[in-house]
Structure formats: C-alpha cells, structure tokens
Motif scaffolding. Sequence first.
Motif, PDB file in Angstrom:
ATOM      1  N   ARG A   1       1.509  10.205  -3.732  1.00  7.81           N
ATOM      2  CA  ARG A   1       1.027  10.637  -2.615  1.00  7.81           C
ATOM      3  C   ARG A   1      -0.525  11.178  -2.699  1.00  7.81           C
ATOM      4  NH1 ARG A   1       5.865  12.519   1.259  1.00  7.81           N
ATOM      5  NH2 ARG A   1       7.380  10.562   0.641  1.00  7.81           N
ATOM      6  N   PRO A   2      -1.588  10.480  -3.420  1.00  4.70           N
ATOM      7  CA  PRO A   2      -2.803  11.043  -3.786  1.00  4.70           C
ATOM      8  C   PRO A   2      -3.619  11.405  -2.692  1.00  4.70           C
ATOM      9  CG  PRO A   2      -2.759   8.668  -4.200  1.00  4.70           C
ATOM     10  CD  PRO A   2      -1.456   8.932  -3.845  1.00  4.70           C
ATOM     11  N   PHE A   3      -3.366  10.932  -1.475  1.00  6.50           N
ATOM     12  CA  PHE A   3      -4.042  11.502  -0.267  1.00  6.50           C
ATOM     13  C   PHE A   3      -3.226  11.623   0.752  1.00  6.50           C
ATOM     14  CE2 PHE A   3      -5.161   7.091  -1.086  1.00  6.50           C
ATOM     15  CZ  PHE A   3      -4.326   6.212  -0.108  1.00  6.50           C
ATOM     16  N   ASP A   4      -3.791  12.310   1.733  1.00  6.20           N
ATOM     17  CA  ASP A   4      -3.031  12.466   3.116  1.00  6.20           C
ATOM     18  C   ASP A   4      -2.386  11.274   3.507  1.00  6.20           C
ATOM     19  OD1 ASP A   4      -2.694  13.244   6.053  1.00  6.20           O
ATOM     20  OD2 ASP A   4      -3.144  15.121   5.341  1.00  6.20           O
ATOM     21  N   ALA A   5      -1.097  11.546   4.214  1.00  2.04           N
ATOM     22  CA  ALA A   5      -0.622  10.312   4.821  1.00  2.04           C
ATOM     23  C   ALA A   5      -1.266   9.739   6.060  1.00  2.04           C
ATOM     24  CB  ALA A   5       0.731  10.715   5.174  1.00  2.04           C
ATOM     25  N   ALA A   6      -2.068  10.706   6.573  1.00  2.00           N
ATOM     26  CA  ALA A   6      -2.646  10.266   7.880  1.00  2.00           C
ATOM     27  C   ALA A   6      -3.936   9.080   7.799  1.00  2.00           C
ATOM     28  CB  ALA A   6      -3.385  11.394   8.386  1.00  2.00           C
ATOM     29  N   ILE A   7      -4.399   9.149   6.331  1.00  2.00           N
ATOM     30  CA  ILE A   7      -5.243   8.152   5.929  1.00  2.00           C
ATOM     31  C   ILE A   7      -4.679   6.697   5.814  1.00  2.00           C
ATOM     32  CG2 ILE A   7      -6.734   7.356   4.019  1.00  2.00           C
ATOM     33  CD1 ILE A   7      -7.528  10.552   3.764  1.00  2.00           C
ATOM     34  N   LEU A   8      -3.289   6.747   5.054  1.00  2.00           N
ATOM     35  CA  LEU A   8      -2.639   5.483   4.878  1.00  2.00           C
ATOM     36  C   LEU A   8      -2.458   5.131   6.158  1.00  2.00           C
ATOM     37  CD1 LEU A   8      -1.223   3.733   2.857  1.00  2.00           C
ATOM     38  CD2 LEU A   8       0.512   4.892   3.108  1.00  2.00           C
ATOM     39  N   ARG A   9      -2.031   5.877   7.227  1.00  2.00           N
ATOM     40  CA  ARG A   9      -1.491   5.201   8.273  1.00  2.00           C
ATOM     41  C   ARG A   9      -2.698   4.666   9.130  1.00  2.00           C
ATOM     42  NH1 ARG A   9       1.625  10.193   8.608  1.00  2.00           N
ATOM     43  NH2 ARG A   9       0.168  11.311   9.975  1.00  2.00           N
ATOM     44  N   GLU A  10      -3.832   5.226   8.952  1.00  2.00           N
ATOM     45  CA  GLU A  10      -5.032   4.804   9.707  1.00  2.00           C
ATOM     46  C   GLU A  10      -5.439   3.440   9.187  1.00  2.00           C
ATOM     47  OE1 GLU A  10      -9.632   6.311  11.016  1.00  2.00           O
ATOM     48  OE2 GLU A  10      -8.581   7.297   9.640  1.00  2.00           O
ATOM     49  N   ALA A  11      -5.419   3.342   7.719  1.00  2.00           N
ATOM     50  CA  ALA A  11      -5.648   2.004   7.270  1.00  2.00           C
ATOM     51  C   ALA A  11      -4.700   0.994   7.605  1.00  2.00           C
ATOM     52  CB  ALA A  11      -5.566   2.026   5.742  1.00  2.00           C
ATOM     53  N   LEU A  12      -3.542   1.364   7.748  1.00  2.00           N
ATOM     54  CA  LEU A  12      -2.241   0.287   8.183  1.00  2.00           C
ATOM     55  C   LEU A  12      -2.330  -0.062   9.584  1.00  2.00           C
ATOM     56  CD1 LEU A  12       0.412   1.577   5.707  1.00  2.00           C
ATOM     57  CD2 LEU A  12      -0.868  -0.665   5.519  1.00  2.00           C
ATOM     58  N   SER A  13      -2.632   0.905  10.540  1.00  2.00           N
ATOM     59  CA  SER A  13      -2.521   0.759  11.831  1.00  2.00           C
ATOM     60  C   SER A  13      -3.915  -0.169  12.254  1.00  2.00           C
ATOM     61  CB  SER A  13      -2.433   2.135  12.733  1.00  2.00           C
ATOM     62  OG  SER A  13      -3.606   2.968  12.530  1.00  2.00           O
ATOM     63  N   GLY A  14      -4.831   0.080  11.840  1.00  2.00           N
ATOM     64  CA  GLY A  14      -6.357  -0.711  12.065  1.00  2.00           C
ATOM     65  C   GLY A  14      -6.241  -2.017  11.425  1.00  2.00           C
ATOM     66  N   ALA A  15      -5.338  -2.162  10.231  1.00  2.00           N
ATOM     67  CA  ALA A  15      -5.599  -3.350   9.564  1.00  2.00           C
ATOM     68  C   ALA A  15      -5.787  -4.823  10.117  1.00  2.00           C
ATOM     69  CB  ALA A  15      -4.439  -3.488   8.456  1.00  2.00           C
ATOM     70  N   PRO A  16      -6.858  -5.526   9.763  1.00  2.00           N
ATOM     71  CA  PRO A  16      -6.806  -6.727  10.517  1.00  2.00           C
ATOM     72  C   PRO A  16      -6.123  -7.860   9.993  1.00  2.00           C
ATOM     73  CG  PRO A  16      -8.985  -5.861   9.397  1.00  2.00           C
ATOM     74  CD  PRO A  16      -7.865  -5.441   8.933  1.00  2.00           C
ATOM     75  N   TYR A  17      -4.879  -7.654  10.599  1.00  2.00           N
ATOM     76  CA  TYR A  17      -3.794  -8.792  10.375  1.00  2.00           C
ATOM     77  C   TYR A  17      -3.970 -10.077  10.638  1.00  2.00           C
ATOM     78  CZ  TYR A  17      -1.198  -4.459   8.787  1.00  2.00           C
ATOM     79  OH  TYR A  17      -0.856  -3.229   8.296  1.00  2.00           O
ATOM     80  N   GLU A  18      -4.709 -10.303  11.742  1.00  2.00           N
ATOM     81  CA  GLU A  18      -5.046 -11.579  12.041  1.00  2.00           C
ATOM     82  C   GLU A  18      -6.600 -11.739  12.487  1.00  2.00           C
ATOM     83  OE1 GLU A  18      -2.851 -11.795  15.951  1.00  2.00           O
ATOM     84  OE2 GLU A  18      -0.823 -11.581  15.080  1.00  2.00           O
ATOM     85  N   THR A  19      -6.831 -13.084  12.586  1.00  2.00           N
ATOM     86  CA  THR A  19      -8.311 -13.074  12.463  1.00  2.00           C
ATOM     87  C   THR A  19      -8.457 -14.701  13.384  1.00  2.00           C
ATOM     88  OG1 THR A  19     -10.650 -13.542  11.914  1.00  2.00           O
ATOM     89  CG2 THR A  19      -8.815 -14.322  10.346  1.00  2.00           C
TER      90      THR A  19
ATOM     91  N   LEU B   1       0.692  -1.179  -0.073  1.00  2.00           N
ATOM     92  CA  LEU B   1       0.010  -0.013  -0.152  1.00  2.00           C
ATOM     93  C   LEU B   1       0.855   1.372   0.132  1.00  2.00           C
ATOM     94  CD1 LEU B   1      -2.982  -0.850   2.399  1.00  2.00           C
ATOM     95  CD2 LEU B   1      -3.042  -0.906  -0.103  1.00  2.00           C
ATOM     96  N   GLU B   2       1.802   1.168   0.918  1.00  2.00           N
ATOM     97  CA  GLU B   2       2.667   2.620   1.013  1.00  2.00           C
ATOM     98  C   GLU B   2       3.518   2.793  -0.301  1.00  2.00           C
ATOM     99  OE1 GLU B   2       5.497   5.369   3.866  1.00  2.00           O
ATOM    100  OE2 GLU B   2       4.664   3.303   4.525  1.00  2.00           O
ATOM    101  N   PRO B   3       4.181   1.767  -0.748  1.00  2.00           N
ATOM    102  CA  PRO B   3       5.046   1.792  -2.001  1.00  2.00           C
ATOM    103  C   PRO B   3       3.953   2.299  -3.035  1.00  2.00           C
ATOM    104  CG  PRO B   3       5.682  -0.153  -0.970  1.00  2.00           C
ATOM    105  CD  PRO B   3       4.530   0.387  -0.280  1.00  2.00           C
ATOM    106  N   GLN B   4       2.733   1.666  -3.450  1.00  2.00           N
ATOM    107  CA  GLN B   4       2.068   2.175  -4.349  1.00  2.00           C
ATOM    108  C   GLN B   4       1.335   3.788  -4.214  1.00  2.00           C
ATOM    109  OE1 GLN B   4      -1.973   0.070  -4.834  1.00  2.00           O
ATOM    110  NE2 GLN B   4      -1.593  -0.115  -7.040  1.00  2.00           N
ATOM    111  N   TRP B   5       1.087   3.980  -2.876  1.00  2.00           N
ATOM    112  CA  TRP B   5       0.747   5.322  -2.695  1.00  2.00           C
ATOM    113  C   TRP B   5       1.755   6.338  -3.048  1.00  2.00           C
ATOM    114  CZ3 TRP B   5       2.918   8.549   1.471  1.00  2.00           C
ATOM    115  CH2 TRP B   5       2.218   9.513   1.800  1.00  2.00           C
ATOM    116  N   GLU B   6       3.289   5.853  -2.798  1.00  2.00           N
ATOM    117  CA  GLU B   6       4.331   6.845  -3.270  1.00  2.00           C
ATOM    118  C   GLU B   6       4.323   6.793  -4.764  1.00  2.00           C
ATOM    119  OE1 GLU B   6       6.375   8.497  -1.527  1.00  2.00           O
ATOM    120  OE2 GLU B   6       6.423   7.802   0.298  1.00  2.00           O
TER     121      GLU B   6
END
Length: 285
Positions: A160-178, A151-156
Amino acid sequence: MIELPETFLQMPRWWTEGADWLRDLPMAVEQQCRRWDLTVVGAVAHGSNAIVVPVTRGGEEFVLRMSPPGAEVSEQTWALRWWAGRGMAQLYDADVEAGAMLLERLSTPLTTRPVEEAVAVLGQLMRRLAVPAPSEARSTADIVTTRSADLEPQWERLGRPFDAAILREALSGAPYETSSTTAVNGDFHAAQVLAGTREPWLTVDPVLFQGDIEYDLGRVLWTRLDEMADIVEYFDSAVREAALDRDRARDWVIWRTVDYWLWGLSVGLTEDPVRCARLITALSR
C-alpha cells in the motif's frame, strides 16, 4: 565496428535481460549494413531499448535502428507503415527478425526545447496522429479494463505505497469505455519526437492503439515534470493544443499515472514514483 555508449549499456532493461544481444550488437549492425548496402557515417545514439546509427546509401541519408527482435519490433513496423509518415518518421525498410529498421534521418530531439514549447508540440502531434485507426488495433478501453483489474492487488503486494484514496480516484474515473476509434500512439513523450524536414516535428517508436488520444498524456507530463513550476498550467496547455475534453483528459492522467506509479515501484524505480506523486497531487480533486 560501432562502439555502444556506456549510457545505453546501463539502461534498466539490461539489468535483467539482453546480455547476449548486447554482446552481439556491433556485429549485427555490421551485418545489416552489408545486407542493405549502408555506410555508417556517425556516432551511435540511443533510447532506452534501441540504438540508432546514422548511415548513407547512394548519397541519401538514413538511420539504422536496431533493437532486440520480437513482437515489439513487429508492432512498431506495423505502426510506422500504417501512419506512413503522417506526423511520424518514414520507414524505408525493415528486417523484423533482425530487429532492424531503416528510417528517415531526423535531427534535434524535442527534449532540447523548453518545456512549454515541448508540451505544446506534443499536444499538436497528439491531434495530428488522430486519424481513423485500423480496426485490428487494440482499444484503449480494453487496456484500461484489463490493467485496472490488477491495480489494487498490485497496490496490496507493494505494501500500500500510497493513500487508498488515490487508488479509488484512479479506478472510479478510469475510462473503461470509449466511442472513439481514432489512432492513438501508446508510447508518446518528448524523447520520442525529433525535428524533421517534411514536418517540423516527427514521432518515432510508435505503438498503435485506437480509442482516446488522451491515453499517454500522463507520460507527456511526468517525463518533464521536474521543469514544471505549475503542473496544471502545462496540463491545460496540452489539453488546449490537442483539443481535448479537460475532465476526461484529467481522468486519463490520473489513471495512467497510478498505473505507471505501481509498475515503477514493482521494477525498482525510485525517481519516477516521486514524480507520479507530485502529478497526482497537482491534479487530484
């Protein structure tokens, strides 16, 4: 032979591939009807990647679905057979090498119903499909882990088409485990649901995963977003109808929306990225 609708020929997939398949499709339908002893009885309908043709055989009604042969057809056939009609169109026959499926005839698409009804139905179906999944189905956690790394490499790469805070929020809350091993439809929205007779509404074109059923809640919302005056209200309706955990559902919507936003920009979409921005704004903390 059948006539392909101009709206199907203009679908984005065919901008870069499928010219030969489209050229030969009317003949392929005719050949498949001969193989399965089918009679065409109506006009062609379509989604983004496939056509469906109303047919009959021995007085029974079906639809013949044709799409480009490949892994996608094999996976959909597997999913349809596994759900075996539970909240899902019934599959009667398949020829994977030809990209052909013989399916239960359904009627009115859910896209014709008011958005508040559609979101409620989709929430109910999300839960209806959530039975124990086959162990070989791919986990939603694996999908998140694999895709998040890009996600971040593609964003770069996209400037950087949207604010970095949006990307950080998506990655920090991502459901990596279930811990969930329930079945998940990974291609789920109102255009994939039609009125049936065995059940009021039935799903078509499924992708079978296991894990969090919230996986495609973002798509449920962004595909009808232009009709939503209060996005949070519809999000809450889907959460309620599907009996979801609201915080986890929100994390899923944020992650999937950022995922789709970047993908959409990478292939040249213009309208959906705007919807993604609106959805993220409505649900961001």
